[in-house]
Design a protein around this motif. Structure first.
Motif, PDB file in Angstrom:
ATOM      1  N   SER A  48       0.855  -1.178   0.000  1.00  0.00           N
ATOM      2  CA  SER A  48       0.000   0.000   0.000  1.00  0.00           C
ATOM      3  C   SER A  48       0.892   1.229   0.000  1.00  0.00           C
ATOM      4  O   SER A  48       1.855   1.317   0.757  1.00  0.00           O
ATOM      5  CB  SER A  48      -0.921   0.005   1.214  1.00  0.00           C
ATOM      6  OG  SER A  48      -0.152   0.074   2.374  1.00  0.00           O
ATOM      7  N   ARG A  49       0.584   2.152  -0.849  1.00  0.00           N
ATOM      8  CA  ARG A  49       1.405   3.352  -0.973  1.00  0.00           C
ATOM      9  C   ARG A  49       0.729   4.502  -0.245  1.00  0.00           C
ATOM     10  O   ARG A  49      -0.460   4.738  -0.396  1.00  0.00           O
ATOM     11  CB  ARG A  49       1.593   3.699  -2.438  1.00  0.00           C
ATOM     12  CG  ARG A  49       2.395   2.648  -3.164  1.00  0.00           C
ATOM     13  CD  ARG A  49       2.843   3.152  -4.504  1.00  0.00           C
ATOM     14  NE  ARG A  49       3.747   2.201  -5.094  1.00  0.00           N
ATOM     15  CZ  ARG A  49       3.489   1.514  -6.189  1.00  0.00           C
ATOM     16  NH1 ARG A  49       2.359   1.681  -6.814  1.00  0.00           N
ATOM     17  NH2 ARG A  49       4.367   0.669  -6.669  1.00  0.00           N
ATOM     18  N   ILE A  50       1.517   5.205   0.534  1.00  0.00           N
ATOM     19  CA  ILE A  50       1.020   6.369   1.236  1.00  0.00           C
ATOM     20  C   ILE A  50       1.454   7.588   0.438  1.00  0.00           C
ATOM     21  O   ILE A  50       2.638   7.804   0.217  1.00  0.00           O
ATOM     22  CB  ILE A  50       1.579   6.435   2.667  1.00  0.00           C
ATOM     23  CG1 ILE A  50       1.148   5.198   3.435  1.00  0.00           C
ATOM     24  CG2 ILE A  50       1.134   7.706   3.356  1.00  0.00           C
ATOM     25  CD1 ILE A  50       1.787   5.088   4.789  1.00  0.00           C
ATOM     26  N   HIS A  51       0.474   8.348  -0.020  1.00  0.00           N
ATOM     27  CA  HIS A  51       0.781   9.520  -0.817  1.00  0.00           C
ATOM     28  C   HIS A  51       0.936  10.725   0.096  1.00  0.00           C
ATOM     29  O   HIS A  51       0.048  11.016   0.905  1.00  0.00           O
ATOM     30  CB  HIS A  51      -0.331   9.781  -1.838  1.00  0.00           C
ATOM     31  CG  HIS A  51      -0.469   8.659  -2.823  1.00  0.00           C
ATOM     32  ND1 HIS A  51       0.433   8.443  -3.821  1.00  0.00           N
ATOM     33  CD2 HIS A  51      -1.388   7.680  -2.942  1.00  0.00           C
ATOM     34  CE1 HIS A  51       0.070   7.398  -4.526  1.00  0.00           C
ATOM     35  NE2 HIS A  51      -1.030   6.913  -4.010  1.00  0.00           N
ATOM     36  N   PRO A  52       2.059  11.432  -0.017  1.00  0.00           N
ATOM     37  CA  PRO A  52       2.241  12.607   0.832  1.00  0.00           C
ATOM     38  C   PRO A  52       1.291  13.729   0.431  1.00  0.00           C
ATOM     39  O   PRO A  52       0.836  13.802  -0.702  1.00  0.00           O
ATOM     40  CB  PRO A  52       3.695  13.009   0.581  1.00  0.00           C
ATOM     41  CG  PRO A  52       4.024  12.438  -0.748  1.00  0.00           C
ATOM     42  CD  PRO A  52       3.180  11.207  -0.904  1.00  0.00           C
TER      43      PRO A  52
END
Length: 85
Positions: A48-52
């Motif tokens: 899962s990618r956490i977008h800043p």
């Protein structure tokens, strides 16, 4: 040398299996439900990618060689670059 290491390896495997059975008993996990994860990268689940959060400026960006926004008429790099937020 293998005559010495084989019993040690067997003992280590037995200890691991015993600890694994105990952990499954404590966690109440069925025997066949936990499988070894695949090592092939194409078979791994996607991370899962956490977008800043995008940074939003209060004022428009001032380039170093543009006129200073303070109104002095000098280049920004020669005037207020060190005091600018």
């Amino acid at each position: 040398m293998t005559q010495i290491l084989d019993p040690i390896a067997r003992d280590a495997i037995e200890a691991f299996e015993k600890a694994n059975r105990e952990l499954r008993r404590v966690l109440r996990v069925p025997e066949g439900s936990m499988q070894r994860p695949s090592l092939h990268p194409m078979q791994r689940p996607a991370k899962s990618r956490i977008h800043p959060v995008t940074y939003v400026r209060e004022h428009p960006k001032v380039g170093r060689n543009q006129p200073c926004p303070c109104g002095s008429g000098r280049k920004f790099k020669r005037c207020c670059i060190n005091s600018w937020e």
